[in-house]
Write a protein that holds these residues in place. Sequence first.
Motif, PDB file in Angstrom:
ATOM      1  N   GLY A  97      11.792  -5.649  37.295  1.00 48.05           N
ATOM      2  CA  GLY A  97      10.779  -5.720  36.247  1.00 48.05           C
ATOM      3  C   GLY A  97      10.975  -4.773  35.081  1.00 48.05           C
ATOM      4  N   GLY A  98      12.083  -4.040  35.067  1.00 43.80           N
ATOM      5  CA  GLY A  98      12.367  -3.143  33.957  1.00 43.80           C
ATOM      6  C   GLY A  98      13.126  -3.856  32.850  1.00 43.80           C
ATOM      7  N   PHE A  99      13.396  -3.131  31.780  1.00 48.09           N
ATOM      8  CA  PHE A  99      14.080  -3.680  30.613  1.00 48.09           C
ATOM      9  C   PHE A  99      15.196  -2.720  30.197  1.00 48.09           C
ATOM     10  CE2 PHE A  99      14.530  -3.730  25.964  1.00 48.09           C
ATOM     11  CZ  PHE A  99      14.902  -5.058  25.782  1.00 48.09           C
ATOM     12  N   ILE A 100      16.391  -3.237  30.020  1.00 49.82           N
ATOM     13  CA  ILE A 100      17.520  -2.417  29.586  1.00 49.82           C
ATOM     14  C   ILE A 100      17.422  -2.207  28.075  1.00 49.82           C
ATOM     15  CG2 ILE A 100      20.037  -2.229  29.411  1.00 49.82           C
ATOM     16  CD1 ILE A 100      18.930  -1.977  32.282  1.00 49.82           C
ATOM     17  N   VAL A 101      17.261  -0.959  27.653  1.00 49.60           N
ATOM     18  CA  VAL A 101      17.182  -0.606  26.238  1.00 49.60           C
ATOM     19  C   VAL A 101      18.582  -0.439  25.667  1.00 49.60           C
ATOM     20  CG1 VAL A 101      16.396   1.160  24.597  1.00 49.60           C
ATOM     21  CG2 VAL A 101      14.948   0.529  26.548  1.00 49.60           C
ATOM     22  N   ALA A 118       0.386   3.792  36.955  1.00 51.19           N
ATOM     23  CA  ALA A 118       1.187   4.658  37.824  1.00 51.19           C
ATOM     24  C   ALA A 118       1.642   3.943  39.086  1.00 51.19           C
ATOM     25  CB  ALA A 118       0.402   5.922  38.183  1.00 51.19           C
ATOM     26  N   GLY A 119       0.776   3.133  39.678  1.00 46.95           N
ATOM     27  CA  GLY A 119       1.152   2.414  40.893  1.00 46.95           C
ATOM     28  C   GLY A 119       2.349   1.504  40.672  1.00 46.95           C
ATOM     29  N   LYS A 120       2.355   0.795  39.574  1.00 48.02           N
ATOM     30  CA  LYS A 120       3.462  -0.106  39.242  1.00 48.02           C
ATOM     31  C   LYS A 120       4.739   0.688  38.971  1.00 48.02           C
ATOM     32  CE  LYS A 120       4.189  -4.254  36.459  1.00 48.02           C
ATOM     33  NZ  LYS A 120       3.619  -5.106  35.407  1.00 48.02           N
ATOM     34  N   THR A 121       4.603   1.806  38.268  1.00 45.39           N
ATOM     35  CA  THR A 121       5.754   2.656  37.978  1.00 45.39           C
ATOM     36  C   THR A 121       6.343   3.229  39.254  1.00 45.39           C
ATOM     37  OG1 THR A 121       4.897   3.219  35.792  1.00 45.39           O
ATOM     38  CG2 THR A 121       6.529   4.721  36.736  1.00 45.39           C
ATOM     39  N   VAL A 122       5.486   3.717  40.153  1.00 43.15           N
ATOM     40  CA  VAL A 122       5.940   4.281  41.423  1.00 43.15           C
ATOM     41  C   VAL A 122       6.669   3.225  42.248  1.00 43.15           C
ATOM     42  CG1 VAL A 122       5.114   5.141  43.656  1.00 43.15           C
ATOM     43  CG2 VAL A 122       4.288   6.168  41.540  1.00 43.15           C
ATOM     44  N   GLU A 123       6.127   2.018  42.308  1.00 40.87           N
ATOM     45  CA  GLU A 123       6.783   0.951  43.070  1.00 40.87           C
ATOM     46  C   GLU A 123       8.163   0.634  42.485  1.00 40.87           C
ATOM     47  OE1 GLU A 123       7.614  -1.531  46.060  1.00 40.87           O
ATOM     48  OE2 GLU A 123       5.958  -0.103  45.950  1.00 40.87           O
ATOM     49  N   PHE A 124       8.272   0.611  41.165  1.00 39.90           N
ATOM     50  CA  PHE A 124       9.549   0.387  40.488  1.00 39.90           C
ATOM     51  C   PHE A 124      10.554   1.479  40.864  1.00 39.90           C
ATOM     52  CE2 PHE A 124      12.304   1.343  36.845  1.00 39.90           C
ATOM     53  CZ  PHE A 124      12.904   0.106  36.624  1.00 39.90           C
ATOM     54  N   GLU A 139      25.381  -1.586  38.686  1.00 37.12           N
ATOM     55  CA  GLU A 139      24.563  -2.144  39.763  1.00 37.12           C
ATOM     56  C   GLU A 139      23.097  -1.750  39.588  1.00 37.12           C
ATOM     57  OE1 GLU A 139      23.840  -1.328  44.458  1.00 37.12           O
ATOM     58  OE2 GLU A 139      25.919  -1.364  43.780  1.00 37.12           O
ATOM     59  N   LYS A 140      22.850  -0.495  39.261  1.00 36.13           N
ATOM     60  CA  LYS A 140      21.470  -0.028  39.058  1.00 36.13           C
ATOM     61  C   LYS A 140      20.837  -0.705  37.846  1.00 36.13           C
ATOM     62  CE  LYS A 140      20.729   2.879  42.408  1.00 36.13           C
ATOM     63  NZ  LYS A 140      19.769   2.579  43.451  1.00 36.13           N
ATOM     64  N   ALA A 141      21.602  -0.959  36.793  1.00 33.16           N
ATOM     65  CA  ALA A 141      21.061  -1.655  35.616  1.00 33.16           C
ATOM     66  C   ALA A 141      20.594  -3.059  35.997  1.00 33.16           C
ATOM     67  CB  ALA A 141      22.100  -1.709  34.501  1.00 33.16           C
ATOM     68  N   ARG A 142      21.370  -3.743  36.828  1.00 32.14           N
ATOM     69  CA  ARG A 142      20.947  -5.070  37.305  1.00 32.14           C
ATOM     70  C   ARG A 142      19.666  -4.952  38.127  1.00 32.14           C
ATOM     71  NH1 ARG A 142      26.572  -5.481  37.623  1.00 32.14           N
ATOM     72  NH2 ARG A 142      26.643  -4.894  39.831  1.00 32.14           N
ATOM     73  N   LEU A 143      19.575  -3.914  38.970  1.00 33.29           N
ATOM     74  CA  LEU A 143      18.391  -3.708  39.792  1.00 33.29           C
ATOM     75  C   LEU A 143      17.173  -3.363  38.937  1.00 33.29           C
ATOM     76  CD1 LEU A 143      17.191  -3.660  42.613  1.00 33.29           C
ATOM     77  CD2 LEU A 143      18.017  -1.308  42.858  1.00 33.29           C
ATOM     78  N   PHE A 172      16.706   2.687  29.864  1.00 34.51           N
ATOM     79  CA  PHE A 172      15.906   1.534  30.273  1.00 34.51           C
ATOM     80  C   PHE A 172      14.429   1.875  30.238  1.00 34.51           C
ATOM     81  CE2 PHE A 172      16.712   4.004  34.048  1.00 34.51           C
ATOM     82  CZ  PHE A 172      15.533   3.935  34.785  1.00 34.51           C
ATOM     83  N   ASN A 173      13.602   0.832  30.177  1.00 35.21           N
ATOM     84  CA  ASN A 173      12.160   0.988  30.294  1.00 35.21           C
ATOM     85  C   ASN A 173      11.748   0.540  31.680  1.00 35.21           C
ATOM     86  OD1 ASN A 173      12.012   1.737  27.626  1.00 35.21           O
ATOM     87  ND2 ASN A 173      11.276  -0.230  26.913  1.00 35.21           N
ATOM     88  N   GLU A 174      10.889   1.329  32.324  1.00 29.64           N
ATOM     89  CA  GLU A 174      10.290   0.861  33.562  1.00 29.64           C
ATOM     90  C   GLU A 174       9.192  -0.130  33.164  1.00 29.64           C
ATOM     91  OE1 GLU A 174       6.881   2.114  34.715  1.00 29.64           O
ATOM     92  OE2 GLU A 174       6.928   2.496  32.592  1.00 29.64           O
ATOM     93  N   PRO A 175       8.563  -0.853  34.109  1.00 31.43           N
ATOM     94  CA  PRO A 175       7.677  -1.953  33.743  1.00 31.43           C
ATOM     95  C   PRO A 175       6.541  -1.631  32.763  1.00 31.43           C
ATOM     96  CG  PRO A 175       8.214  -2.113  36.051  1.00 31.43           C
ATOM     97  CD  PRO A 175       8.782  -0.799  35.561  1.00 31.43           C
ATOM     98  N   SER A 176       6.023  -0.408  32.740  1.00 33.55           N
ATOM     99  CA  SER A 176       4.935  -0.123  31.797  1.00 33.55           C
ATOM    100  C   SER A 176       5.445   0.320  30.429  1.00 33.55           C
ATOM    101  CB  SER A 176       3.983   0.937  32.371  1.00 33.55           C
ATOM    102  OG  SER A 176       4.551   2.220  32.299  1.00 33.55           O
TER     103      SER A 176
END
Length: 122
Positions: A86-90, A15-21, A77-81, A105-109
């Motif tokens: 640390g995310g992945f464009i699905v 959750a911490g990593k997701t929140v930071e993302f 722009e948001k896709a690049r961000l 997209f997938n967030e880091p987890s």
Amino acid sequence: MKNPVVYWELASSDAGKTVEFLRKVFDWNPEYDPGTTIHEIPAGESSSAFSGGGVFTLRRAKLPFLTLYIRVEDIEEKARLVEKSGGFIVEPPFSVNDSTKICLFNEPSGVTLAMLEKTAEK
């Protein structure tokens, strides 16, 4: 509408990593509640802009599947961000009609989320 969606939860392996993302990409400011151990994200001004949801037959992703659509002004722009953070464009940004673009997209987890941009009618 009867029985509208009024809250959502996103389960993550970190959750911490997701929140930071979500802070980096969408400027959200979750507040941690130690009583519930949930990072609360208030509806704020979006409470009047929430447009509902939909049900569909899944063809490409894996079940279970729940996607939150986050409205943005510049989806490319948001896709690049997303990738930089640390995310992945699905599914890269694509038009679903003359006035709407979507990007999954997938967030880091690994949780799948989506962005939606309303474009000018043509």
